[in-house]
Design an enzyme around this catalytic site. Structure first.
Site, short mmCIF file in Angstrom:
data_model
loop_
_atom_site.label_atom_id
_atom_site.label_comp_id
_atom_site.label_asym_id
_atom_site.label_seq_id
_atom_site.Cartn_x
_atom_site.Cartn_y
_atom_site.Cartn_z
CB CYS A 1 -1.09 0.32 1.00
SG CYS A 1 -1.79 -1.59 1.65
N1 COA Z 1 -21.72 -9.03 4.39
C1 COA Z 1 -21.79 -9.48 5.14
N2 COA Z 1 -20.92 -9.45 6.11
C2 COA Z 1 -19.69 -9.39 6.11
C3 COA Z 1 -19.24 -9.75 5.12
C4 COA Z 1 -20.00 -9.51 3.73
N3 COA Z 1 -19.05 -9.21 3.30
N4 COA Z 1 -17.77 -9.77 5.56
C5 COA Z 1 -18.09 -9.78 7.16
N5 COA Z 1 -19.28 -10.54 7.19
C6 COA Z 1 -19.53 -10.08 9.28
C7 COA Z 1 -19.12 -10.49 9.77
O1 COA Z 1 -19.24 -12.41 9.60
C8 COA Z 1 -19.04 -10.87 10.87
O2 COA Z 1 -20.14 -11.54 11.42
P1 COA Z 1 -20.15 -12.07 13.05
O3 COA Z 1 -18.86 -11.49 14.10
O4 COA Z 1 -21.98 -13.01 12.71
O5 COA Z 1 -19.39 -13.34 12.25
C9 COA Z 1 -18.69 -9.28 10.92
O6 COA Z 1 -19.57 -9.22 9.35
C10 COA Z 1 -18.17 -8.46 11.04
O7 COA Z 1 -16.72 -9.02 10.46
P2 COA Z 1 -14.99 -7.88 10.36
O8 COA Z 1 -14.28 -9.39 9.55
O9 COA Z 1 -14.99 -7.90 11.85
O10 COA Z 1 -15.46 -6.86 9.79
P3 COA Z 1 -15.03 -5.25 10.26
O11 COA Z 1 -15.66 -4.34 10.13
O12 COA Z 1 -13.23 -5.81 10.69
O13 COA Z 1 -15.16 -4.89 8.39
C11 COA Z 1 -13.18 -4.35 6.69
C12 COA Z 1 -14.07 -5.78 7.14
C13 COA Z 1 -12.16 -5.12 5.99
C14 COA Z 1 -13.67 -3.68 6.14
C15 COA Z 1 -12.38 -3.84 7.59
O14 COA Z 1 -11.85 -4.74 8.62
C16 COA Z 1 -11.24 -3.41 6.92
O15 COA Z 1 -11.35 -2.04 6.48
N6 COA Z 1 -9.83 -3.27 7.67
C17 COA Z 1 -8.43 -2.71 7.10
C18 COA Z 1 -8.17 -2.99 5.92
C19 COA Z 1 -7.02 -2.60 5.69
O16 COA Z 1 -6.58 -1.24 5.87
N7 COA Z 1 -6.13 -2.97 4.75
C20 COA Z 1 -5.27 -2.05 4.32
C21 COA Z 1 -5.49 -3.28 2.37
S1 COA Z 1 -4.87 -1.96 1.84
#
Ligand code: COA
Length: 375
Positions: A159
């Site tokens: 990134c």
């Molecule tokens: N649709 C619906 N629900 C979803 C889902 C989807 N596509 N993906 C995950 N969920 C659900 C999960 O199952 C979980 O539910 P549960 O607790 O009942 O199992 C809940 O949503 C939360 O999941 P989680 O993975 O903890 O989500 P989050 O709030 O952390 O969001 C990201 C996910 C990826 C958006 C977030 O963590 C993020 O942006 N992190 C930073 C990543 C980053 O900066 N990466 C750099 C890459 S360049």
């Protein structure tokens, strides 16, 4: 007197493919595939040997990330539940490669803003999270396509590839190795996404950004003087892509999911918010510029609330929309291009003398920042 690199960003430009892919159509196709897969593996699910797949929702995507849509080179393959991979036909060796085309499209806009021509370019640093091939260097292909002469180098730093490419251009100009250096970041992300992974299928979008760096004395008024740069690496496997030239050597794992992007998103969020805030805070402290004096933070564009929290830690209050502008809502996470795209789209309005800070944070973990001041 404030420290300076004696170099400036004299132009920038953004390009993205025209094909829009919204959250709803993305989820519709994904969910058809999920239902089919669960039906086909019903016996394994009943036996407890396969975990039932869950559907993806546009509501979750927007709430968790702030992303509402993305642009992609091709969506016909992505929304085809039988395929779920973009259809990007191979190009012949004598055709411009995809990433070179992305880069050239953005570069033309950046050069126009700088008042320069492709022939003026004497160095290209092409930085992208993923490179479509090993060699010949795509940067040299871009240099050739623009009609420039000099040298080019490809770099990959997750990134922080774009901020590092700009930093390397600034350093080359400082050393007198280049006078019109071009940092280009062609992020063709749709090729490395696992479109069957619920946790990450919504994250990225395709886009390119280019930045022209020249000696300060050649910079036109309204350019952005680069006062100082900072880089940092702290190893983590929480964001990873094992795609590479050794993949075919273990035939049992050649097409395993880890050959595409995958991450522990929640862990990344928790690690990177404090890490990035500290890194940026230390950069500003080292230059003696309080965060309150920064008119604009052009932050990496992975997650809306992540950026809000980082800016909040720096400012001691929530940022306004213009203090830390977002482009991820429309373009999604454009990998390393995000902070430079935010800069390119949100720099025209600042008055001369304004301070700004561009910062990237993500895979590696890699972090990079540039402190700039409008001339
Ligand atoms: N649709 C619906 N629900 C979803 C889902 C989807 N596509 N993906 C995950 N969920 C659900 C999960 O199952 C979980 O539910 P549960 O607790 O009942 O199992 C809940 O949503 C939360 O999941 P989680 O993975 O903890 O989500 P989050 O709030 O952390 O969001 C990201 C996910 C990826 C958006 C977030 O963590 C993020 O942006 N992190 C930073 C990543 C980053 O900066 N990466 C750099 C890459 S360049």
């Amino acid at each position: 007197m404030t420290k300076t690199t004696g170099t400036a960003i004299t132009g920038s430009g953004v390009w993205h493919p025209p094909t829009l892919l919204g959250n709803a159509e993305l989820c519709d196709a994904f969910n058809i595939w999920v239902r089919r897969e669960n039906a086909a593996r019903a016996a394994e699910i009943a036996a407890g040997t396969f975990t039932e797949l869950r559907e993806s929702t546009p509501e979750f995507i927007e709430k968790a990330s702030g992303i509402t849509q993305r642009y992609v080179v091709d969506k016909s393959g992505i929304v085809d539940p039988d395929r779920m991979v973009p259809n990007i036909p191979d190009r012949k060796d004598d055709e411009l490669s995809y990433q070179a085309e992305f880069a050239v499209n953005a570069a033309k806009r950046a050069l126009a803003e700088a008042g320069r021509d492709g022939k003026d370019v004497d160095m290209v640093v092409l930085g992208a999270a993923n490179l479509q091939r090993l060699y010949p260097s795509i940067a040299i292909e871009v240099l050739d396509a623009l009609g420039g002469a000099g040298y080019g180098v490809d770099i990959a730093l997750g990134c922080s590839s774009a901020t590092m490419a700009i930093t390397m251009c600034s350093e080359a100009v400082q050393l007198g190795k280049a006078t019109c250096a071009l940092a280009v970041t062609p992020e063709l992300t749709s090729g490395f996404i696992n479109w069957r992974d619920r946790d990450s299928h919504f994250i990225f979008g395709d886009a390119a950004v280019a930045v022209v760096v020249e000696p300060l004395e050649r910079a036109h008024p309204g350019s952005y003087e680069i006062l100082s740069t900072r880089s940092m690496g702290k190893f983590s496997s929480n964001i990873r892509n094992n795609g590479g030239y050794l993949n075919r050597c273990d035939p049992t794992r050649q097409f395993a999911d880890d050959k595409l992007f995958y991450q522990q998103g929640r862990r990344v969020f928790k690690d990177v918010v404090p890490l990035a805030a500290k890194f940026i805070g230390e950069h500003l402290a080292a230059e003696g510029i309080p965060a309150a004096q920064i008119a604009r933070f052009w932050l990496h564009q992975a997650n809306e609330s992540m950026n809000g929290l980082i800016a909040q830690r720096l400012l001691g209050r929530a940022p306004t929309e213009l203090e830390a502008p977002l482009i991820l809502n429309e373009l999604a996470n454009t990998a390393s291009a995000g902070s430079a795209i935010a800069f390119s789209k949100y720099h025209d309005d600042l008055p001369a003398g304004s301070y700004g800070l561009m910062a990237s944070f993500g895979a590696g973990y890699s972090l990079g920042s540039l402190l700039v001041r409008r001339t």
